[in-house]
Scaffold this motif. Structure first.
Motif, mmCIF file in Angstrom:
data_model
loop_
_atom_site.group_PDB
_atom_site.id
_atom_site.type_symbol
_atom_site.label_atom_id
_atom_site.label_comp_id
_atom_site.label_asym_id
_atom_site.label_seq_id
_atom_site.Cartn_x
_atom_site.Cartn_y
_atom_site.Cartn_z
ATOM 1 N N SER A 28 0.850 -1.190 0.000
ATOM 2 C CA SER A 28 0.000 0.000 0.000
ATOM 3 C C SER A 28 0.889 1.244 0.000
ATOM 4 O O SER A 28 2.065 1.190 0.346
ATOM 5 C CB SER A 28 -0.901 -0.002 1.242
ATOM 6 N N ILE A 29 0.287 2.380 -0.406
ATOM 7 C CA ILE A 29 1.036 3.641 -0.390
ATOM 8 C C ILE A 29 0.625 4.503 0.792
ATOM 9 O O ILE A 29 1.163 5.590 0.988
ATOM 10 C CB ILE A 29 0.882 4.392 -1.729
ATOM 11 N N SER A 30 -0.341 4.025 1.580
ATOM 12 C CA SER A 30 -0.654 4.608 2.888
ATOM 13 C C SER A 30 -1.463 3.563 3.639
ATOM 14 O O SER A 30 -2.057 2.675 3.032
ATOM 15 C CB SER A 30 -1.454 5.912 2.765
ATOM 16 N N ARG A 31 -1.450 3.663 4.953
ATOM 17 C CA ARG A 31 -2.265 2.728 5.743
ATOM 18 C C ARG A 31 -3.745 2.964 5.456
ATOM 19 O O ARG A 31 -4.541 2.025 5.415
ATOM 20 C CB ARG A 31 -1.994 2.934 7.237
ATOM 21 N N ALA A 32 -4.121 4.223 5.259
ATOM 22 C CA ALA A 32 -5.526 4.558 5.015
ATOM 23 C C ALA A 32 -6.042 3.888 3.748
ATOM 24 O O ALA A 32 -7.207 3.504 3.674
ATOM 25 C CB ALA A 32 -5.683 6.073 4.891
ATOM 26 N N GLN A 33 -5.151 3.733 2.766
ATOM 27 C CA GLN A 33 -5.566 3.125 1.494
ATOM 28 C C GLN A 33 -6.112 1.713 1.711
ATOM 29 O O GLN A 33 -6.929 1.222 0.950
ATOM 30 C CB GLN A 33 -4.360 3.094 0.548
ATOM 31 N N ARG A 34 -5.622 1.044 2.770
ATOM 32 C CA ARG A 34 -5.998 -0.354 2.997
ATOM 33 C C ARG A 34 -7.411 -0.542 3.539
ATOM 34 O O ARG A 34 -7.953 -1.652 3.488
ATOM 35 C CB ARG A 34 -5.041 -0.986 4.018
ATOM 36 N N LEU A 35 -7.988 0.533 4.107
ATOM 37 C CA LEU A 35 -9.200 0.363 4.911
ATOM 38 C C LEU A 35 -10.340 -0.361 4.197
ATOM 39 O O LEU A 35 -10.970 -1.233 4.795
ATOM 40 C CB LEU A 35 -9.676 1.721 5.441
ATOM 41 N N PRO A 36 -10.644 -0.026 2.934
ATOM 42 C CA PRO A 36 -11.805 -0.709 2.333
ATOM 43 C C PRO A 36 -11.535 -2.133 1.877
ATOM 44 O O PRO A 36 -12.448 -2.791 1.384
ATOM 45 C CB PRO A 36 -12.134 0.175 1.118
ATOM 46 N N MET A 37 -10.289 -2.625 2.056
ATOM 47 C CA MET A 37 -9.932 -3.904 1.438
ATOM 48 C C MET A 37 -10.329 -5.099 2.281
ATOM 49 O O MET A 37 -10.283 -5.067 3.506
ATOM 50 C CB MET A 37 -8.418 -3.937 1.209
ATOM 51 N N ILE B 207 -9.398 18.250 0.699
ATOM 52 C CA ILE B 207 -10.020 17.123 0.005
ATOM 53 C C ILE B 207 -11.270 16.592 0.696
ATOM 54 O O ILE B 207 -11.420 16.689 1.903
ATOM 55 C CB ILE B 207 -9.033 15.948 -0.129
ATOM 56 N N ASP B 208 -12.110 15.993 -0.109
ATOM 57 C CA ASP B 208 -13.353 15.396 0.366
ATOM 58 C C ASP B 208 -13.434 13.949 -0.106
ATOM 59 O O ASP B 208 -14.483 13.489 -0.548
ATOM 60 C CB ASP B 208 -14.531 16.198 -0.184
ATOM 61 N N TRP B 209 -12.327 13.245 -0.085
ATOM 62 C CA TRP B 209 -12.320 11.829 -0.465
ATOM 63 C C TRP B 209 -11.140 11.165 0.211
ATOM 64 O O TRP B 209 -10.299 11.833 0.838
ATOM 65 C CB TRP B 209 -12.259 11.669 -1.988
ATOM 66 N N GLU B 210 -11.103 9.823 0.103
ATOM 67 C CA GLU B 210 -10.035 9.076 0.764
ATOM 68 C C GLU B 210 -8.802 9.045 -0.138
ATOM 69 O O GLU B 210 -8.503 8.053 -0.784
ATOM 70 C CB GLU B 210 -10.515 7.661 1.111
ATOM 71 N N GLU B 211 -8.096 10.144 -0.165
ATOM 72 C CA GLU B 211 -6.882 10.281 -0.971
ATOM 73 C C GLU B 211 -5.902 9.166 -0.598
ATOM 74 O O GLU B 211 -5.493 9.033 0.550
ATOM 75 C CB GLU B 211 -6.257 11.644 -0.652
ATOM 76 N N PRO B 212 -5.470 8.330 -1.580
ATOM 77 C CA PRO B 212 -4.550 7.254 -1.205
ATOM 78 C C PRO B 212 -3.146 7.752 -0.859
ATOM 79 O O PRO B 212 -2.495 7.191 0.016
ATOM 80 C CB PRO B 212 -4.538 6.332 -2.427
ATOM 81 N N PHE B 213 -2.672 8.804 -1.524
ATOM 82 C CA PHE B 213 -1.390 9.373 -1.088
ATOM 83 C C PHE B 213 -1.388 10.904 -1.187
ATOM 84 O O PHE B 213 -1.370 11.586 -0.188
ATOM 85 C CB PHE B 213 -0.201 8.779 -1.854
ATOM 86 N N GLY B 214 -1.379 11.450 -2.390
ATOM 87 C CA GLY B 214 -1.373 12.908 -2.532
ATOM 88 C C GLY B 214 0.027 13.472 -2.725
ATOM 89 O O GLY B 214 0.564 14.167 -1.856
ATOM 90 N N LEU B 215 0.625 13.202 -3.895
ATOM 91 C CA LEU B 215 1.999 13.635 -4.171
ATOM 92 C C LEU B 215 2.210 15.135 -3.958
ATOM 93 O O LEU B 215 3.289 15.565 -3.536
ATOM 94 C CB LEU B 215 2.374 13.295 -5.627
ATOM 95 N N VAL B 216 1.187 15.937 -4.238
ATOM 96 C CA VAL B 216 1.370 17.387 -4.161
ATOM 97 C C VAL B 216 1.737 17.838 -2.749
ATOM 98 O O VAL B 216 2.435 18.835 -2.565
ATOM 99 C CB VAL B 216 0.111 18.117 -4.696
ATOM 100 N N MET B 217 1.301 17.066 -1.739
ATOM 101 C CA MET B 217 1.654 17.452 -0.365
ATOM 102 C C MET B 217 3.163 17.387 -0.149
ATOM 103 O O MET B 217 3.759 18.277 0.453
ATOM 104 C CB MET B 217 0.936 16.539 0.638
ATOM 105 N N GLY C 23 -8.216 10.265 4.313
ATOM 106 C CA GLY C 23 -7.290 9.390 3.589
ATOM 107 C C GLY C 23 -5.908 9.395 4.211
ATOM 108 O O GLY C 23 -5.747 9.231 5.420
ATOM 109 N N SER C 24 -4.904 9.599 3.371
ATOM 110 C CA SER C 24 -3.506 9.503 3.786
ATOM 111 C C SER C 24 -3.026 10.709 4.595
ATOM 112 O O SER C 24 -1.918 10.671 5.141
ATOM 113 C CB SER C 24 -2.631 9.408 2.538
ATOM 114 N N VAL C 25 -3.821 11.785 4.655
ATOM 115 C CA VAL C 25 -3.327 13.051 5.207
ATOM 116 C C VAL C 25 -2.679 12.916 6.589
ATOM 117 O O VAL C 25 -1.571 13.413 6.807
ATOM 118 C CB VAL C 25 -4.444 14.122 5.187
ATOM 119 N N PRO C 26 -3.319 12.224 7.547
ATOM 120 C CA PRO C 26 -2.687 12.147 8.874
ATOM 121 C C PRO C 26 -1.357 11.405 8.868
ATOM 122 O O PRO C 26 -0.557 11.561 9.800
ATOM 123 C CB PRO C 26 -3.733 11.392 9.705
ATOM 124 N N GLU C 27 -1.116 10.598 7.829
ATOM 125 C CA GLU C 27 0.161 9.892 7.739
ATOM 126 C C GLU C 27 1.231 10.723 7.052
ATOM 127 O O GLU C 27 2.424 10.532 7.300
ATOM 128 C CB GLU C 27 -0.016 8.578 6.969
#
Lengths: 362, 362
Positions: free
Chosen positions: A137-146, A254-264, A280-284
């Motif tokens: 995964s590219i963030s822990r948050a990305q895994r949640l729906p799996m 953002i208003d969605w579960e961003e998996p990573f967000g390179l711009v940050m 999404g990934s923001v807190p990580e």
């Protein structure tokens, strides 16, 4: 190590314009080569790399006028990869799910980085059907729906350390919004935040065809209504430096579960702090109070802007250097590659000994 | 024989409404079962069959509101097929190209019927990359745009003999146009032919979303302008019988390389002759002067209509029974299956003996 990187064919590596996945694959590939690994890049034929390039389409598919359907070209790539699979210690896939049924015989020497959102309904039964496929995964948050799958690691993206450099923006500069004009990126929130904070906002964003009516009906009227909001259009890589680097802060409402967000992490590389909604990934990715502020709503975003002076651009950049360089990303991946290669060798050793053991039993 | 049939998941087998490929797979599967073969059908879970059904999606994808992307579901199917591959003497694929890199280990026990047009630019490099894949065409004309590939047969489609029956239409009946309203099917030509021949024309056709503007701007005005032309909308299977069976002739004035054209053999099954433009499969499907007339332009079509009385509906039906029943289709396929199974067994025998032979050499 002998490493295969398998990239999408939509854009070249690195992409001419947009293309987050191909950019990350390119950064990783060049860094692995620099570290002395023997890397083969399966990618579009116009890719530029110091690795061995195995061209799987004459040029990037999105650039080819002849290409209507990307699928046959990816099937050609998979056939090439499968034929050469024995040449590699590890095969690293970045093409989501296409290869899953192809790699049955050498799945234990593969890993697959999932670059997109995983909350689409079609993906749940798919990943449930491949519970052994080694995934990153590219963030822990990305895994949640799996469903339960075989996660073998989590690796945050990274950028070349010297690609973007610390910039000392004016403290009275503008706020920046960079990305796509789309409902889940919420440029309307960015505008509301800037208006309420009384700060100038510059929006640099592309408008995809599907989002044209969202721009026309929702965002363009807001831009026209507020003198402190400016839409500067779509910008290229070379303009990003000035746009992000000179900004007082990046807004990421953002208003969605961003998996990573390179711009940050691009903003962080310039020393520009990020005001991001905690989805999404923001807190990580964002260290609250160091590289930016994590907020839950527009009120909190406006209050966070009042505290911007408590953040130090040098510290923001330092956090980028600690956490989000390509060296760190490559190190994380090499750790995984070594685990895979060791386990695979052990299995190979056992398999090679088995006939002997069996004969002994007989 | 132990036979696997691998169908697309878009529609169930047989399809509830439209779906030419799934219909052919369904007819073939049921006929093979009736002939005593041990058949497993990989298809959507709502399929109806006397074979063993291995459901690869809960229901037909086009009917599922949750389904955005068909690809993951087909990947699940391929994984199921690959896991069970050893159970079959022959695996018969109807999903175009998705499986090509998956079946490397047992490609010699497979065949793939290509159901669509093959003149799309993305397909040329694809099939060039898989020169050994055993392929079956549905007409000789379908092969023309292809690079050199491994054609192992040509099998025309067939319909169950009793599904549609000879109908004695009135000699002064209407002309029929049945299909999609689309530029390559040329309903405008059908109208021109009927108008110039002074005969009534009924158009039964669905209008896909992509073709709505073609209907609005090109066809609807023609229908309104001519009192002898009637648009009856989209019709279901049960209405086809009356619509095609009562027609004086079917007009098939296509302007593209039709790979097969099921509607032609449906008309023939009712005894209805076909006036068809000589593109694609037409010269292979229509016996000129027996089951219809092959023409090259509107003039020839109008002249052909004047000669309709020289065709006998009983002879048209007889030609269907000789050439386009499902028994004939199944017989053609079983011939191919037997060739495959025999060759595969021979290879297996050689492979099994090889270690012994090699030891002897040592």
């Amino acid at each position: 190590m002998r490493i295969a990187q398998i990239a999408p064919l939509a854009e070249r590596c690195p992409p001419a314009l947009y293309g987050g996945t191909e950019r990350v694959v390119s950064y990783l590939t060049e860094e692995l080569v620099a570290q002395g690994h023997d890397v083969t890049l399966f990618a579009s034929g116009d890719s530029i790399t110091k690795a061995e390039l195995d061209p799987c389409s004459p040029q990037a598919l999105r650039m080819s006028r002849d290409v209507i359907d990307a699928l046959p070209h990816h099937m050609i790539m998979l056939e090439k990869v499968a034929r050469r699979a024995d040449e590699f210690d590890v095969l690293h896939f970045h093409i989501d799910l296409l290869h899953a049924p192809v790699i049955r015989d050498f799945a234990d020497r593969t890993l697959t980085t999932l670059h997109g959102r995983l909350d689409l309904p079609d993906l749940q039964p798919f990943y449930a059907a491949f519970p052994d496929l080694p995934l990153v995964s590219i963030s822990r948050a990305q895994r949640l729906p799996m469903p339960p799958v075989n996660w073998i690691g989590n690796v945050y993206h990274g950028l070349p350390r010297e690609l973007l450099s610390l910039q000392h923006a004016r403290k009275d500069g503008y706020l920046a919004f960079l990305g796509r004009i789309s409902p889940e990126k919420r440029p309307d929130r960015a505008i509301e935040i800037a208006v309420r904070a009384g700060l100038p906002l510059k929006i640099a964003a592309k408008i995809d065809r599907v989002d044209q009516s969202y721009w026309d009906t929702c965002i363009a009227p807001l831009v026209r209504a507020h003198g402190n909001v400016e839409y500067v259009g779509e910008i290229g890589e070379h303009e990003k430096s000035h746009f992000l680097g000179q900004a007082r802060a990046l807004l990421f409402p953002i208003d969605w579960e961003e998996p990573f967000g390179l711009v940050m992490i691009e903003a962080m590389a310039y020393g520009t702090p990020v005001i991001a909604f905690g989805r999404g990934s923001v807190p990580e990715v964002i260290d609250d109070g160091v590289s930016g502020f994590i907020v839950q709503n527009v009120d909190e975003a406006v209050r966070a802007l009042a505290r911007l002076d408590s953040l130090d651009r040098t510290s923001v950049r330092a956090r980028f250097e600690t956490r989000f360089t390509v060296e760190r990303m490559a190190r994380d991946y090499v750790d995984i590659y070594e685990r895979i290669a060791t386990a695979s060798q052990a299995r190979g050793f056992i398999a090679a000994r088995r006939p002997m053991l069996e004969r002994r039993v007989v």
